[in-house]
Design a protein around this motif. Structure first.
Motif, PDB file in Angstrom:
ATOM      1  N   LEU A 266      14.724   0.627 -16.884  1.00 30.55           N
ATOM      2  CA  LEU A 266      14.154   0.734 -15.790  1.00 30.55           C
ATOM      3  C   LEU A 266      12.910  -0.041 -16.149  1.00 30.55           C
ATOM      4  O   LEU A 266      12.079   0.128 -17.166  1.00 30.55           O
ATOM      5  N   ALA A 267      12.074  -0.794 -14.829  1.00 30.99           N
ATOM      6  CA  ALA A 267      10.663  -1.891 -15.480  1.00 30.99           C
ATOM      7  C   ALA A 267      10.041  -1.458 -14.190  1.00 30.99           C
ATOM      8  O   ALA A 267      10.683  -0.876 -13.359  1.00 30.99           O
ATOM      9  N   ILE A 268       8.852  -1.118 -15.319  1.00 32.42           N
ATOM     10  CA  ILE A 268       7.294  -0.637 -14.145  1.00 32.42           C
ATOM     11  C   ILE A 268       7.369  -2.295 -13.495  1.00 32.42           C
ATOM     12  O   ILE A 268       6.587  -3.109 -14.047  1.00 32.42           O
ATOM     13  N   VAL A 269       6.963  -1.977 -12.092  1.00 30.42           N
ATOM     14  CA  VAL A 269       6.014  -2.954 -12.173  1.00 30.42           C
ATOM     15  C   VAL A 269       4.939  -2.209 -11.289  1.00 30.42           C
ATOM     16  O   VAL A 269       4.666  -0.846  -9.871  1.00 30.42           O
ATOM     17  N   CYS A 270       3.451  -3.704 -11.338  1.00 30.37           N
ATOM     18  CA  CYS A 270       2.386  -2.285 -11.140  1.00 30.37           C
ATOM     19  C   CYS A 270       1.810  -4.138 -10.735  1.00 30.37           C
ATOM     20  O   CYS A 270       1.122  -4.349 -10.789  1.00 30.37           O
ATOM     21  N   PRO A 271       0.544  -3.389  -9.476  1.00 33.20           N
ATOM     22  CA  PRO A 271       0.134  -2.683  -8.915  1.00 33.20           C
ATOM     23  C   PRO A 271       1.143  -2.798  -7.566  1.00 33.20           C
ATOM     24  O   PRO A 271       1.676  -3.468  -7.328  1.00 33.20           O
ATOM     25  N   HIS A 272       1.324  -1.568  -6.850  1.00 33.71           N
ATOM     26  CA  HIS A 272       2.380  -1.323  -5.921  1.00 33.71           C
ATOM     27  C   HIS A 272       1.557  -0.848  -4.378  1.00 33.71           C
ATOM     28  O   HIS A 272       1.019   0.825  -5.051  1.00 33.71           O
ATOM     29  N   SER A 273       2.053  -0.855  -3.419  1.00 31.35           N
ATOM     30  CA  SER A 273       1.128  -0.371  -2.322  1.00 31.35           C
ATOM     31  C   SER A 273       2.282   1.051  -1.671  1.00 31.35           C
ATOM     32  O   SER A 273       3.408   0.571  -1.611  1.00 31.35           O
ATOM     33  N   PRO A 459      -1.822  -3.899   2.964  1.00 37.08           N
ATOM     34  CA  PRO A 459      -2.728  -4.919   3.933  1.00 37.08           C
ATOM     35  C   PRO A 459      -3.125  -4.179   5.065  1.00 37.08           C
ATOM     36  O   PRO A 459      -4.779  -4.552   5.653  1.00 37.08           O
ATOM     37  N   PHE A 460      -3.269  -2.607   5.538  1.00 34.98           N
ATOM     38  CA  PHE A 460      -3.655  -1.957   7.021  1.00 34.98           C
ATOM     39  C   PHE A 460      -5.431  -1.734   6.316  1.00 34.98           C
ATOM     40  O   PHE A 460      -5.999  -1.842   6.920  1.00 34.98           O
ATOM     41  N   PRO A 462      -8.106  -1.452   2.855  1.00 33.50           N
ATOM     42  CA  PRO A 462      -9.007  -1.941   3.827  1.00 33.50           C
ATOM     43  C   PRO A 462      -7.925  -3.030   4.317  1.00 33.50           C
ATOM     44  O   PRO A 462      -7.194  -4.119   3.648  1.00 33.50           O
ATOM     45  N   PRO A 463      -8.316  -3.555   5.845  1.00 38.59           N
ATOM     46  CA  PRO A 463      -7.611  -4.339   7.183  1.00 38.59           C
ATOM     47  C   PRO A 463      -7.519  -6.330   6.333  1.00 38.59           C
ATOM     48  O   PRO A 463      -8.063  -6.863   6.076  1.00 38.59           O
ATOM     49  N   ARG A 464      -6.444  -6.495   5.888  1.00 44.23           N
ATOM     50  CA  ARG A 464      -6.164  -7.593   5.241  1.00 44.23           C
ATOM     51  C   ARG A 464      -5.100  -8.394   6.253  1.00 44.23           C
ATOM     52  O   ARG A 464      -4.410  -8.886   5.988  1.00 44.23           O
ATOM     53  N   LEU A 465      -5.633  -9.227   7.225  1.00 49.06           N
ATOM     54  CA  LEU A 465      -4.558  -9.716   8.789  1.00 49.06           C
ATOM     55  C   LEU A 465      -3.929 -10.537   7.741  1.00 49.06           C
ATOM     56  O   LEU A 465      -2.516 -10.399   8.769  1.00 49.06           O
ATOM     57  N   ILE A 466      -3.961 -10.898   6.979  1.00 52.30           N
ATOM     58  CA  ILE A 466      -2.931 -12.213   6.288  1.00 52.30           C
ATOM     59  C   ILE A 466      -2.318 -11.823   5.496  1.00 52.30           C
ATOM     60  O   ILE A 466      -0.763 -12.355   5.640  1.00 52.30           O
ATOM     61  N   ASP A 467      -1.677 -10.317   5.494  1.00 57.27           N
ATOM     62  CA  ASP A 467      -0.985  -9.708   4.515  1.00 57.27           C
ATOM     63  C   ASP A 467       0.209  -9.428   5.201  1.00 57.27           C
ATOM     64  O   ASP A 467       0.770  -8.498   5.408  1.00 57.27           O
ATOM     65  N   TRP A 468      -0.097  -9.075   6.746  1.00 56.26           N
ATOM     66  CA  TRP A 468       0.215  -8.093   7.705  1.00 56.26           C
ATOM     67  C   TRP A 468       1.909  -9.253   7.553  1.00 56.26           C
ATOM     68  O   TRP A 468       2.709  -8.762   8.537  1.00 56.26           O
ATOM     69  N   ARG A 469       1.323  -9.982   7.232  1.00 59.54           N
ATOM     70  CA  ARG A 469       2.607 -11.446   7.851  1.00 59.54           C
ATOM     71  C   ARG A 469       4.077 -10.738   7.081  1.00 59.54           C
ATOM     72  O   ARG A 469       5.537 -11.172   7.476  1.00 59.54           O
ATOM     73  N   ASP A 470       3.982 -10.047   6.059  1.00 58.29           N
ATOM     74  CA  ASP A 470       5.036  -9.518   5.259  1.00 58.29           C
ATOM     75  C   ASP A 470       4.773  -7.605   4.760  1.00 58.29           C
ATOM     76  O   ASP A 470       4.256  -7.750   3.352  1.00 58.29           O
ATOM     77  N   SER A 471       3.926  -7.225   5.971  1.00 58.67           N
ATOM     78  CA  SER A 471       4.825  -5.498   5.492  1.00 58.67           C
ATOM     79  C   SER A 471       5.136  -4.935   6.639  1.00 58.67           C
ATOM     80  O   SER A 471       6.371  -4.645   6.184  1.00 58.67           O
ATOM     81  N   LEU A 472       5.531  -4.195   7.261  1.00 55.23           N
ATOM     82  CA  LEU A 472       5.862  -4.341   8.293  1.00 55.23           C
ATOM     83  C   LEU A 472       6.996  -4.738   8.971  1.00 55.23           C
ATOM     84  O   LEU A 472       8.489  -4.614   9.164  1.00 55.23           O
TER      85      LEU A 472
END
Length: 510
Positions: A266-273, A459-460, A462-472
């Motif tokens: 297993l590999a650890i990936v960080c940071p992760h939301s 990205p919700f 703090p709100p970061r609208l640019i990252d909402w493109r690849d979230s929900l």
């Protein structure tokens, strides 16, 4: 200074001199061999072999590669004359060889798969590192399956895992830092990141957390993840564990960091939301409409899995008025023979589901699948016929259990399973008010969490609208050309959005 203080100072100086002498390789082969045997407590797999009047090989036969030892060390030394520690470096053709005069360093190397080459009359020892290359063959990932995309998964060999990553990312900026962790196991930990993309602050933070560990052993990546995350008391994982090379490489290219532990697949990936635990690498391989539908389905399944059973308990215990009249008759008929209150009925069924799931995991794969299917059908049917539970609750509990399996991350799936139980208890005590209290507590807890210093609810918040493109949702690739801002990448853009849709010129046939 009185006589007592002078005596103490002389003794301390004598002890320091003795320790310095003991830590230096003895020029005498007999003394050096005896020192090695004493340090490893005369272990039975320690091998001492004389191949010349003045050359002695010392190694642990269960740790070294026999073929390399015979063909590249013993034969080369037999053919050579006037062997000295300096000439060993030019005589032997193996890639990893060095000289050292420290006994502690030679013992550490020998326990890692090295052959010690001692030349009589010299206080330097040749250390030829030739560990055994036995490892499990590469196979498909068992815990992270996908239909479209690479199927191979990591194995327990650190060198193999790093080579898999380098096959994907052929970039000289891909850095691999090795850190030895564990007083007794001396486990090698590799930290991977792309120099011009990853945040230098995050790299330094992760490096410091790993090097500051003072412990005896690290046996698996999951143990290291719990020791270096931001809040080890939280039930929510703050770092991702993955066995997919393409998943790790995709995260590295987004500015994240990866960690390997020798002996773990297993590999650890960080940071992760928090939201990223419900995203799959396969989402990028599918058309954006299908990927968006799959993500929304997963998020909906999470809410169903957590809140469906507590809502049933709260509605039947305190809030009959929210149940449609056409459904009240069906519910009353279904619960007519059930002697238990909804709270106890729901807990009983949830515990049965968890028992079946745990039994299916622990038993052999062929038997486990049979127990899960047959046990669920038999116990569910028998429970309804015996009057222990209602048909409707079985449907609700089964739907909640099924929804928990849609989470791509096994660690987050376990969390979804567990937090249902306190919500069921709160629903049985205070109804909808208890569910709202539990929801507010979970939401507040998530808002307070961080992953390697990065906001856990990005990205919700703090709100970061640019990252909402690849979230929900997952918009088309031309719209998600920027890397996630929560990783604070050095290079923000993955590609330029304009040139990826070139005009298709028709070629005229002459």
């Amino acid at each position: 200074m009185n006589k007592k203080e002078q005596s103490v100072a002389i003794n301390e100086k004598r002890i320091a001199i003795e320790e310095k002498i003991d830590s230096t390789v003895s020029p005498s082969a007999i003394n050096f061999i005896q020192a090695v045997r004493n340090i490893v407590h005369h272990t039975s797999d320690l091998t001492v072999k004389s191949i010349a009047p003045n050359v002695t090989l010392i190694y642990i036969d269960t740790l070294v590669d026999d073929e390399v030892l015979k063909n590249h060390i013993i034969q080369d030394l037999f053919k050579s004359k006037d062997i000295s520690p300096e000439r060993i470096l030019s005589i032997l053709t193996i890639p990893q060889i060095k000289l050292t005069s420290s006994t502690d360093e030679t013992i550490s190397a020998m326990l890692a798969g090295a052959v010690l080459i001692h030349v009589e009359g010299h206080s330097q020892v040749g250390v030829a590192i030739i560990p055994t290359s036995e490892s499990r063959a590469l196979s498909a990932s068992e815990n992270e399956s996908q239909v479209i995309g690479a199927q191979v998964g990591f194995n327990e060999s650190l060198s193999t895992n790093v080579s898999l990553v380098r096959r994907y990312i052929k970039d000289p900026n891909l850095c691999n830092e090795k850190i030895v962790v564990g007083k007794r196991t001396k486990t090698t930990v590799s930290m991977l990141y792309i120099k011009d993309i990853a945040s230098e602050e995050m790299v330094n933070t992760l490096r410091q957390r790993i090097t500051n560990l003072k412990l005896d052993s690290i046996l698996d990546s999951s143990i290291l993840e719990q020791l270096i995350d931001d809040n080890s008391l939280s039930i929510f994982p703050q770092m991702l564990l993955t066995e997919k090379p393409d998943k790790l490489c995709g995260e590295l290219l987004n500015g994240k960091l990866g960690v390997f532990v020798d002996g773990s697949n297993l590999a650890i990936v960080c940071p992760h939301s928090f939201l990223e635990f419900f995203q799959s690498q396969e989402d990028l391989n599918l058309r954006w409409q299908i990927a968006t539908f799959a993500r929304l389905l997963r998020f909906s399944a999470v809410f169903l899995s957590i809140f469906l059973t507590p809502l049933y308990v709260a509605a039947l215990t305190f809030h009959y008025e929210v149940i449609p009249q056409t459904l009240v008759i069906t519910l009353s008929e279904s619960r007519a023979l059930v002697p238990f209150p909804p709270f106890f009925e729901a807990l009983l069924l949830e515990l049965i589901i968890e028992l079946l799931r745990e039994a299916g995991i622990r038993l052999p794969s062929k038997v486990g699948q049979t127990i899960g299917i047959v046990g669920g059908i038999v116990i569910g049917t028998a429970a309804v016929q015996a009057g222990f539970t209602s048909n409707i609750l079985i449907i609700i509990v089964a739907l909640g259990a099924l929804s928990s399996f849609t989470t791509p991350s096994y660690m987050m799936g376990n969390v979804i399973r567990i937090i249902r139980f306190p919500l069921i208890i709160l629903a049985g005590l205070w109804g909808f008010y208890g569910i709202m209290l539990g929801f507010c507590f979970i939401l507040t807890h998530l808002l307070r969490q961080t992953s390697l210093g990065s906001p856990y609810t990005a990205p919700f918040y703090p709100p970061r609208l640019i990252d909402w493109r690849d979230s929900l949702v997952r918009l088309p690739l031309p719209f998600i050309y920027k890397r996630p801002s929560n990783t604070r990448p050095g290079d923000e853009k993955k590609y330029e959005p304009e040139p990826i849709n070139p005009e298709k010129n028709e070629q005229k046939v002459k």
